[in-house]
Design a protein around this motif. Structure first.
Motif, mmCIF file in Angstrom:
data_model
loop_
_atom_site.group_PDB
_atom_site.id
_atom_site.type_symbol
_atom_site.label_atom_id
_atom_site.label_comp_id
_atom_site.label_asym_id
_atom_site.label_seq_id
_atom_site.Cartn_x
_atom_site.Cartn_y
_atom_site.Cartn_z
ATOM 1 N N ARG A 140 -2.869 69.030 13.031
ATOM 2 C CA ARG A 140 -3.536 67.727 13.111
ATOM 3 C C ARG A 140 -3.017 66.787 12.030
ATOM 4 N NH1 ARG A 140 -8.444 71.186 13.583
ATOM 5 N NH2 ARG A 140 -8.901 71.391 15.797
ATOM 6 N N MET A 141 -2.809 67.331 10.839
ATOM 7 C CA MET A 141 -2.325 66.502 9.736
ATOM 8 C C MET A 141 -0.936 65.952 10.030
ATOM 9 S SD MET A 141 -4.694 66.304 7.425
ATOM 10 C CE MET A 141 -4.154 66.098 5.738
ATOM 11 N N VAL A 142 -0.075 66.762 10.649
ATOM 12 C CA VAL A 142 1.265 66.295 10.997
ATOM 13 C C VAL A 142 1.190 65.179 12.035
ATOM 14 C CG1 VAL A 142 3.421 66.937 12.140
ATOM 15 C CG2 VAL A 142 2.435 68.447 10.408
ATOM 16 N N ILE A 143 0.343 65.359 13.052
ATOM 17 C CA ILE A 143 0.189 64.342 14.095
ATOM 18 C C ILE A 143 -0.323 63.034 13.496
ATOM 19 C CG2 ILE A 143 -1.119 63.709 16.158
ATOM 20 C CD1 ILE A 143 -1.068 66.694 16.924
ATOM 21 N N VAL A 144 -1.339 63.140 12.645
ATOM 22 C CA VAL A 144 -1.901 61.944 12.008
ATOM 23 C C VAL A 144 -0.863 61.275 11.111
ATOM 24 C CG1 VAL A 144 -3.618 61.142 10.354
ATOM 25 C CG2 VAL A 144 -4.286 62.738 12.138
ATOM 26 N N SER A 145 -0.074 62.071 10.403
ATOM 27 C CA SER A 145 0.947 61.516 9.514
ATOM 28 C C SER A 145 1.989 60.722 10.292
ATOM 29 C CB SER A 145 1.632 62.632 8.723
ATOM 30 O OG SER A 145 0.721 63.277 7.861
ATOM 31 N N VAL A 146 2.414 61.266 11.429
ATOM 32 C CA VAL A 146 3.373 60.546 12.278
ATOM 33 C C VAL A 146 2.763 59.242 12.782
ATOM 34 C CG1 VAL A 146 4.641 60.612 14.463
ATOM 35 C CG2 VAL A 146 4.621 62.620 12.971
ATOM 36 N N GLY A 147 1.485 59.303 13.189
ATOM 37 C CA GLY A 147 0.802 58.097 13.643
ATOM 38 C C GLY A 147 0.663 57.063 12.546
ATOM 39 N N TYR A 148 0.379 57.541 11.339
ATOM 40 C CA TYR A 148 0.223 56.619 10.206
ATOM 41 C C TYR A 148 1.527 55.903 9.884
ATOM 42 C CZ TYR A 148 -0.205 55.032 5.393
ATOM 43 O OH TYR A 148 -0.166 54.274 4.262
ATOM 44 N N VAL A 149 2.597 56.683 9.742
ATOM 45 C CA VAL A 149 3.890 56.088 9.378
ATOM 46 C C VAL A 149 4.364 55.137 10.474
ATOM 47 C CG1 VAL A 149 6.324 56.580 8.930
ATOM 48 C CG2 VAL A 149 4.551 58.033 7.924
ATOM 49 N N GLY A 150 4.244 55.560 11.735
ATOM 50 C CA GLY A 150 4.681 54.706 12.839
ATOM 51 C C GLY A 150 3.895 53.410 12.923
ATOM 52 N N SER A 151 2.582 53.509 12.790
ATOM 53 C CA SER A 151 1.743 52.309 12.888
ATOM 54 C C SER A 151 1.952 51.382 11.698
ATOM 55 C CB SER A 151 0.264 52.694 12.993
ATOM 56 O OG SER A 151 -0.177 53.392 11.827
ATOM 57 N N LEU A 152 2.231 51.954 10.518
ATOM 58 C CA LEU A 152 2.467 51.130 9.333
ATOM 59 C C LEU A 152 3.746 50.325 9.487
ATOM 60 C CD1 LEU A 152 1.473 50.380 6.516
ATOM 61 C CD2 LEU A 152 2.811 52.292 5.602
ATOM 62 N N PHE A 153 4.795 50.963 9.989
ATOM 63 C CA PHE A 153 6.031 50.237 10.214
ATOM 64 C C PHE A 153 5.871 49.180 11.303
ATOM 65 C CE2 PHE A 153 8.276 53.369 7.702
ATOM 66 C CZ PHE A 153 9.340 52.642 7.194
ATOM 67 N N ALA A 154 5.115 49.510 12.348
ATOM 68 C CA ALA A 154 4.889 48.540 13.418
ATOM 69 C C ALA A 154 4.142 47.324 12.900
ATOM 70 C CB ALA A 154 4.113 49.203 14.562
ATOM 71 N N ALA A 155 3.092 47.561 12.113
ATOM 72 C CA ALA A 155 2.312 46.450 11.564
ATOM 73 C C ALA A 155 3.159 45.597 10.626
ATOM 74 C CB ALA A 155 1.088 46.988 10.828
ATOM 75 N N THR A 156 3.995 46.261 9.816
ATOM 76 C CA THR A 156 4.852 45.527 8.880
ATOM 77 C C THR A 156 5.864 44.664 9.617
ATOM 78 O OG1 THR A 156 4.628 47.292 7.239
ATOM 79 C CG2 THR A 156 6.458 45.774 6.956
ATOM 80 N N ALA A 157 6.404 45.194 10.705
ATOM 81 C CA ALA A 157 7.429 44.472 11.452
ATOM 82 C C ALA A 157 6.852 43.349 12.313
ATOM 83 C CB ALA A 157 8.207 45.451 12.336
ATOM 84 N N LEU A 158 5.628 43.524 12.794
ATOM 85 C CA LEU A 158 5.061 42.579 13.758
ATOM 86 C C LEU A 158 4.169 41.509 13.140
ATOM 87 C CD1 LEU A 158 4.168 45.123 16.598
ATOM 88 C CD2 LEU A 158 6.121 43.559 16.506
ATOM 89 N N ILE A 159 3.665 41.763 11.931
ATOM 90 C CA ILE A 159 2.744 40.814 11.305
ATOM 91 C C ILE A 159 3.362 40.281 10.020
ATOM 92 C CG2 ILE A 159 0.446 40.459 10.344
ATOM 93 C CD1 ILE A 159 -0.547 42.772 12.038
ATOM 94 N N ASP A 160 3.525 38.965 9.946
ATOM 95 C CA ASP A 160 4.066 38.320 8.747
ATOM 96 C C ASP A 160 2.958 37.567 8.027
ATOM 97 O OD1 ASP A 160 6.743 39.123 9.203
ATOM 98 O OD2 ASP A 160 7.013 37.486 10.643
ATOM 99 N N ASP A 161 3.147 37.402 6.719
ATOM 100 C CA ASP A 161 2.190 36.614 5.941
ATOM 101 C C ASP A 161 2.109 35.198 6.502
ATOM 102 O OD1 ASP A 161 1.626 38.693 4.255
ATOM 103 O OD2 ASP A 161 3.076 38.098 2.719
ATOM 104 N N GLY A 162 0.904 34.723 6.671
ATOM 105 C CA GLY A 162 0.709 33.376 7.185
ATOM 106 C C GLY A 162 0.546 33.299 8.686
ATOM 107 N N ASP A 163 0.780 34.429 9.384
ATOM 108 C CA ASP A 163 0.575 34.431 10.833
ATOM 109 C C ASP A 163 -0.900 34.228 11.144
ATOM 110 O OD1 ASP A 163 3.215 34.828 11.285
ATOM 111 O OD2 ASP A 163 3.062 36.939 11.866
ATOM 112 N N PRO A 164 -1.206 33.546 12.243
ATOM 113 C CA PRO A 164 -2.617 33.366 12.612
ATOM 114 C C PRO A 164 -3.271 34.701 12.962
ATOM 115 C CG PRO A 164 -1.170 32.659 14.400
ATOM 116 C CD PRO A 164 -0.288 32.905 13.202
ATOM 117 N N ILE A 165 -4.559 34.807 12.673
ATOM 118 C CA ILE A 165 -5.302 36.020 12.999
ATOM 119 C C ILE A 165 -5.685 35.987 14.471
ATOM 120 C CG2 ILE A 165 -7.390 37.360 12.528
ATOM 121 C CD1 ILE A 165 -7.367 36.210 9.707
ATOM 122 N N THR A 166 -5.259 37.000 15.192
ATOM 123 C CA THR A 166 -5.571 37.117 16.611
ATOM 124 C C THR A 166 -6.153 38.496 16.889
ATOM 125 O OG1 THR A 166 -3.387 37.999 17.202
ATOM 126 C CG2 THR A 166 -3.628 35.579 17.154
#
Length: 203
Positions: free
Chosen positions: A79-105
């Motif tokens: 479970r920890m490995v699965i969660v870790s993969v989800g965490y790293v993947g989602s963190l990179f996705a959020a970093t790539a898709l959301i920029d400072d100053g973007d409107p909140i949607t």
């Protein structure tokens, strides 16, 4: 013919120590280097994850050497490995898709909340491990370890929060407090080792 040769236990705590040391090292480096690209910063923070993966693989090896008795630990580590993969993947996705100053949607909130939910998944995995663990002594060690981590992290958050509210220290993002909690697990494991001669089922 059944192989009765006992499997050699692999070290776990040193790899956890290397992970926490690298987290501190990366944090200091990023603070001093002036790197402000979040994608690069998050990429560098993957280094501690490598140590965590090694610790997890060694712990899974140790749990597997115990047969059915080690089943709860194996389930926990999976479970920890699965969660870790989800965490790293989602963190990179959020970093790539959301920029400072973007409107909140609605979409940006959904993307930003996933890494936090992944962190919550770590706590779920630990809770399930306590439930599935049939050995009362090992369950007690895990509960004791978690209580030590909780006391350490909440105390640190409280002290820092009051210092921050009175302008004595800089602001710290809230997601650092779960990291302190995980550091506290390592402290709890060490205290268990000193008090009972063992760190528990996963080390």
């Amino acid at each position: 013919m059944t192989d009765t040769t006992p499997k050699v236990r692999k070290p776990v705590i040193p790899w956890f120590g290397a992970m926490f040391a690298s987290i501190i090292g990366m944090a200091i480096f990023l603070d001093q280097s002036g790197i402000d690209d979040p994608l690069i910063a998050n990429g560098l923070m993957l280094i501690p994850i490598l140590f965590l993966v090694k610790a997890g693989m060694n712990a899974m090896h140790n749990a597997g050497s115990r047969g059915a008795v080690g089943s709860p630990a194996r389930n926990y580590l999976k479970r920890m490995v699965i969660v870790s993969v989800g965490y790293v993947g989602s963190l990179f996705a959020a970093t790539a898709l959301i920029d400072d100053g973007d409107p909140i949607t609605v979409l940006s909130v959904m993307i930003a909340i996933v890494p936090g939910l992944a962190v919550a998944g770590y706590f779920y995995a630990i809770g399930r491990f306590m439930i599935e663990q049939q050995d009362e002594f090992l369950r007690m060690l895990m509960v004791r370890q978690s209580l030590i981590a909780t006391g350490l992290s909440l105390s640190a958050a409280s002290v820092w929060g009051f210092l921050e509210s009175f302008g004595q220290v800089p602001h710290v993002d809230a997601y650092w407090w779960p990291i302190v909690w995980f550091f506290g697990l390592g402290i709890g494991a060490l205290i268990n080792k000193l008090a009972y001669g063992t760190t528990g089922d996963c080390a």
